[in-house]
Design a protein around this motif. Structure first.
Motif, PDB file in Angstrom:
ATOM      1  N   PRO A 226       0.846  -1.195   0.000  1.00  0.00           N
ATOM      2  CA  PRO A 226       0.000   0.000   0.000  1.00  0.00           C
ATOM      3  C   PRO A 226       0.890   1.257   0.000  1.00  0.00           C
ATOM      4  O   PRO A 226       2.104   1.178   0.215  1.00  0.00           O
ATOM      5  CB  PRO A 226      -0.777  -0.123   1.314  1.00  0.00           C
ATOM      6  N   ILE A 227       0.271   2.387  -0.224  1.00  0.00           N
ATOM      7  CA  ILE A 227       1.033   3.641  -0.218  1.00  0.00           C
ATOM      8  C   ILE A 227       1.232   4.072   1.234  1.00  0.00           C
ATOM      9  O   ILE A 227       0.437   4.829   1.790  1.00  0.00           O
ATOM     10  CB  ILE A 227       0.309   4.734  -1.036  1.00  0.00           C
ATOM     11  N   CYS A 228       2.267   3.533   1.831  1.00  0.00           N
ATOM     12  CA  CYS A 228       2.533   3.820   3.245  1.00  0.00           C
ATOM     13  C   CYS A 228       4.023   3.609   3.511  1.00  0.00           C
ATOM     14  O   CYS A 228       4.419   2.575   4.053  1.00  0.00           O
ATOM     15  CB  CYS A 228       1.666   2.956   4.157  1.00  0.00           C
ATOM     16  N   GLU A 229       4.816   4.583   3.105  1.00  0.00           N
ATOM     17  CA  GLU A 229       6.271   4.446   3.178  1.00  0.00           C
ATOM     18  C   GLU A 229       6.763   4.151   4.595  1.00  0.00           C
ATOM     19  O   GLU A 229       7.690   3.365   4.804  1.00  0.00           O
ATOM     20  CB  GLU A 229       6.945   5.708   2.638  1.00  0.00           C
ATOM     21  N   SER A 230       6.153   4.796   5.582  1.00  0.00           N
ATOM     22  CA  SER A 230       6.618   4.609   6.950  1.00  0.00           C
ATOM     23  C   SER A 230       6.460   3.160   7.390  1.00  0.00           C
ATOM     24  O   SER A 230       7.401   2.536   7.893  1.00  0.00           O
ATOM     25  CB  SER A 230       5.838   5.537   7.893  1.00  0.00           C
ATOM     26  N   ALA A 231       5.283   2.607   7.202  1.00  0.00           N
ATOM     27  CA  ALA A 231       5.035   1.233   7.636  1.00  0.00           C
ATOM     28  C   ALA A 231       5.906   0.231   6.890  1.00  0.00           C
ATOM     29  O   ALA A 231       6.320  -0.786   7.462  1.00  0.00           O
ATOM     30  CB  ALA A 231       3.568   0.880   7.455  1.00  0.00           C
ATOM     31  N   ILE A 232       6.205   0.504   5.627  1.00  0.00           N
ATOM     32  CA  ILE A 232       7.004  -0.456   4.865  1.00  0.00           C
ATOM     33  C   ILE A 232       8.463  -0.414   5.306  1.00  0.00           C
ATOM     34  O   ILE A 232       9.126  -1.458   5.383  1.00  0.00           O
ATOM     35  CB  ILE A 232       6.866  -0.199   3.355  1.00  0.00           C
ATOM     36  N   VAL A 233       8.993   0.751   5.616  1.00  0.00           N
ATOM     37  CA  VAL A 233      10.345   0.819   6.182  1.00  0.00           C
ATOM     38  C   VAL A 233      10.375   0.069   7.516  1.00  0.00           C
ATOM     39  O   VAL A 233      11.311  -0.677   7.818  1.00  0.00           O
ATOM     40  CB  VAL A 233      10.793   2.279   6.362  1.00  0.00           C
TER      41      VAL A 233
ATOM     42  N   VAL B 258      13.724  -2.046  -0.119  1.00  0.00           N
ATOM     43  CA  VAL B 258      12.518  -1.227  -0.222  1.00  0.00           C
ATOM     44  C   VAL B 258      12.719  -0.207  -1.332  1.00  0.00           C
ATOM     45  O   VAL B 258      13.719   0.515  -1.334  1.00  0.00           O
ATOM     46  CB  VAL B 258      12.210  -0.510   1.105  1.00  0.00           C
ATOM     47  N   GLU B 259      11.794  -0.162  -2.268  1.00  0.00           N
ATOM     48  CA  GLU B 259      11.874   0.854  -3.313  1.00  0.00           C
ATOM     49  C   GLU B 259      10.989   2.040  -2.951  1.00  0.00           C
ATOM     50  O   GLU B 259       9.773   1.893  -2.786  1.00  0.00           O
ATOM     51  CB  GLU B 259      11.425   0.302  -4.664  1.00  0.00           C
ATOM     52  N   MET B 260      11.620   3.202  -2.781  1.00  0.00           N
ATOM     53  CA  MET B 260      10.860   4.439  -2.766  1.00  0.00           C
ATOM     54  C   MET B 260      10.554   4.774  -4.227  1.00  0.00           C
ATOM     55  O   MET B 260      11.473   4.856  -5.044  1.00  0.00           O
ATOM     56  CB  MET B 260      11.666   5.570  -2.123  1.00  0.00           C
ATOM     57  N   GLN B 261       9.310   4.958  -4.544  1.00  0.00           N
ATOM     58  CA  GLN B 261       8.978   5.189  -5.943  1.00  0.00           C
ATOM     59  C   GLN B 261       9.755   6.385  -6.490  1.00  0.00           C
ATOM     60  O   GLN B 261      10.239   6.365  -7.619  1.00  0.00           O
ATOM     61  CB  GLN B 261       7.473   5.411  -6.091  1.00  0.00           C
TER      62      GLN B 261
END
Length: 666
Positions: free
Chosen positions: A402-409, A424-427
């Protein structure tokens, strides 16, 4: 059969035997007696701070006893009962609170801001929210291992307002992760009452919005806590999914002791004192004939003896002697670089293809490597770097998020705790701001604080020159080179990109891997076809000369090459840094001592960037060798504009040639 004692709590033994009931009581009594001792020591000035969980022991103890010792728990700073129920030696806990070496953080952090793999506990950081995403990562690791384990994570009612809470619940729901999210609703976020924090009747109601089963439990009823969590844990092990539990309880002391409780109405305080989880359960056990005065006295004497003995040994331990080398050496997890030479078979690759090939070969090298990011699976990523990866490695290892950079990091951090590697890819690198906190406060500091590596690579498509405007064009490496604990890589050529990416994945420390978008399809180079590595901290000398040292990285290297091709009479060392942290300062200094002149070129705006630090380094180490001032070139002190003519004006590229010629004429 339900039994109601003379207390204010209704208890139901169900099929629990007397041994378990007494153990529940003992495990609650132990943190209570420790806390009472700590409050005395606090008043005596023997500890610096204390976050009390008095009145909430049933939650910590019930949850911990409901889980297996091999299952991770992520507590907060009022969950002393988690640590004591997991039987952490009190000597180590007391040393932790006193800043002694036998604690868990070598005096580098206090309270419960630590983790321990030995006891499968991962403590919180002061920002509260990130641990919920970390729990997602640990749970994802459990799913990938197929070990049928659950993870429990705590937060307070105040923490449910943080974005990390909502992101973590959403990720757990989408991926059906076996996480028990535990909300200790204790009435106040510091001094702010719950009615000023949320409008829903129960925080458990929020589970509905995420498709998560949610429950409200009396957090002062140890039997309800233990039996319900045990039931849920057993269910989640068989049928993985997240659940949300709201434990209704109360914080009977201040946020921390200095805060006091004057903001709490006296009637409310007395009502909750009457619901004390230990006193009520003790009365119940006496009524049932399970707890006798003799057993009670024995428990208390045994715990107090353990407390006294542990305090004596903790006080006897010497204070930490500061050692600068120890501090510096613990910022990063030590690792031995494995130099894997490339073969002689070459293939011309674009920059973007070299990254894709390097990433694919790393996936082949490491079966425990997981890639996560928006649109990276079937779609192949917005730059098509992971195109075909799902077919090669499956959706378990190549995961759309999902679009949730914080949770994915944070999930990546949890995977590292669970023994996995992740990329992790930051778009776009600009979007890293949404995941900034866990990078600089969690990943960067974990090894220094409690020797936990963050085996995470964050890919950062960055840079201007493609008319993408203010939100898709930044080159923000300086945000991270400033943060101890992070490594920063910034290649300029396909050969370097492929080899350095392999090294980044191998490295057990967090790595920010910058990839300039304008180079993706404009730069080609012959690249070895097989897997190879390149060392961090080793710059590349692209040209050698006598008159000036040009120091750059990323797109700036190509700007410099264009300028030197235009002026073949300029005799210059051209240094491509390749990695910014660690930095190859020896190569830079040796070059400048040889040439006597230096110009540093970066794409980022000038103030506070890498060029400033390099300039200061050269002034400190090469002053007597310099024949001219060190020059810095960066872009305008503005956001990056969209229109091509404005972007051309913004970039430092246009100023480089003039400044270089001026420097040579000085």
């Amino acid at each position: 059969m339900a039994s109601i004692s003379e207390s204010n709590i209704a208890y139901n033994k169900k099929d629990l035997d007397d041994k378990t009931l007494l153990k529940l009581y003992y495990n609650m009594l132990k943190p209570r007696l420790i806390e009472e001792k700590m409050l005395i020591l606090l008043r005596q000035g023997k500890i610096s701070k204390w976050f009390s969980g008095i009145g909430q022991e049933a939650i910590s103890v019930g949850v911990t006893m409901a889980l297996k010792p091999t299952e991770y728990i992520l507590p907060m700073h009022r969950n002393l009962g988690v640590f004591t129920t997991r039987k952490i030696p009190l000597h180590r806990l007391f040393c932790q609170w006193q800043g002694k070496l036998s604690g868990f953080t070598k005096g580098r952090d206090r309270s419960f801001h630590f983790g321990t793999q030995d006891y499968k506990i991962v403590g919180m950081i002061s920002h509260l929210g990130p641990q919920m995403g970390v729990a997602d990562g640990i749970a994802l690791g459990n799913l990938l291992k197929k070990n049928n384990q659950v993870t429990a994570v705590f937060t307070g009612e105040g923490g449910t307002s943080e974005g990390d809470f909502h992101e973590a619940l959403n990720v757990a729901s989408v991926w059906q992760l076996p996480v028990i999210f535990c909300i200790e609703n204790n009435g106040y976020g510091l001094s702010t009452p719950t009615e000023q924090q949320y409008r829903c009747e129960n925080l458990a109601d929020r589970g509905k919005g995420y498709g998560i089963d949610a429950y409200v439990i009396d957090g002062n009823n140890i039997l309800e806590v233990y039996t319900k969590v045990k039931e849920l844990a057993e269910s989640l092990r068989k049928h993985p999914r997240p659940v949300l539990i709201e434990f209704k309880t109360f914080r009977r002391r201040g946020h921390e002791e200095a805060s006091g409780t004057k903001y709490v109405p006296e009637a409310k305080m007395k009502a909750w004192e009457a619901k004390d989880p230990i006193d009520n359960f003790k009365n119940f056990l006496h009524t049932e004939g399970i707890l006798t005065p003799e057993i009670e006295a024995q428990f208390e004497a045994e715990i107090k003896f353990e407390i006294t003995s542990a305090l004596t040994s903790a006080y006897a331990e010497s204070s930490i002697t500061p050692n600068e080398s120890n501090e510096l050496n613990d910022v990063y997890k030590g690792s031995i670089y494995k130099d894997i030479k490339p073969n002689t078979k070459l293939k011309e690759l674009r920059f973007v293809d070299a990254i894709s090939e390097g990433l694919k070969q790393s996936m082949e090298q490491h079966n425990d490597l997981v890639i996560m990011g928006q649109d990276i699976a079937e779609y192949g990523g917005v730059f098509k770097i992971t195109d075909g990866f799902v077919e090669a490695f499956g959706t378990d290892r190549v995961r759309n998020t999902p679009i949730c950079e914080s949770a994915i990091v944070e999930t990546a951090m949890g995977l590292s705790i669970s023994g996995f590697k992740s990329v992790v890819e930051m778009q776009f690198s600009d979007f890293v701001t949404s995941g900034f906190n866990p990078i600089v406060n969690y990943l960067a500091k974990s090894h220094y604080r409690w020797a936990q590596s963050a085996d995470v690579v964050i890919r950062m498509p960055c840079g201007a020159g493609v008319a993408a405007g203010p939100f898709h064009s930044q080159t923000n490496e300086a945000w991270f080179t400033k943060t101890p604990g992070l490594k920063v890589v910034y290649p300029a050529f396909p050969f370097d990109a492929k080899g350095l990416l392999a090294t980044a994945v191998n490295d057990p420390n967090p790595v920010l891997f910058f990839e300039h978008k304008a180079l993706y399809r404009s730069i080609r180079q012959d690249v070895p076809t097989d897997y190879y590595t390149l060392p961090f901290g080793k710059a590349s000398i692209l040209k050698e000369g006598e008159s000036v040292s040009i120091i750059s990285y990323g797109a700036g290297v190509h700007w410099a090459l264009e300028t030197l091709e235009k002026h073949p009479n300029i005799s210059a060392d051209l240094i491509d840094l390749r990695t910014l942290q660690p930095l190859d300062s020896n190569t830079i200094i040796a070059s400048v001592k040889k040439t006597g002149r230096a110009i540093i070129l970066q794409e980022d705006s000038l103030f506070g960037g890498i060029a400033s630090d390099l300039s200061a380094l050269l002034m400190e180490t090469c002053f007597e060798y310099l024949d001219a001032p060190v020059k810095r070139i960066g872009s305008l002190e503005t956001p990056i504009p969209f229109a091509s003519q404005l972007e051309d004006q913004y970039l430092g590229k246009r100023k480089f040639e003039k400044t270089l010629i001026s420097l040579l004429a000085y």
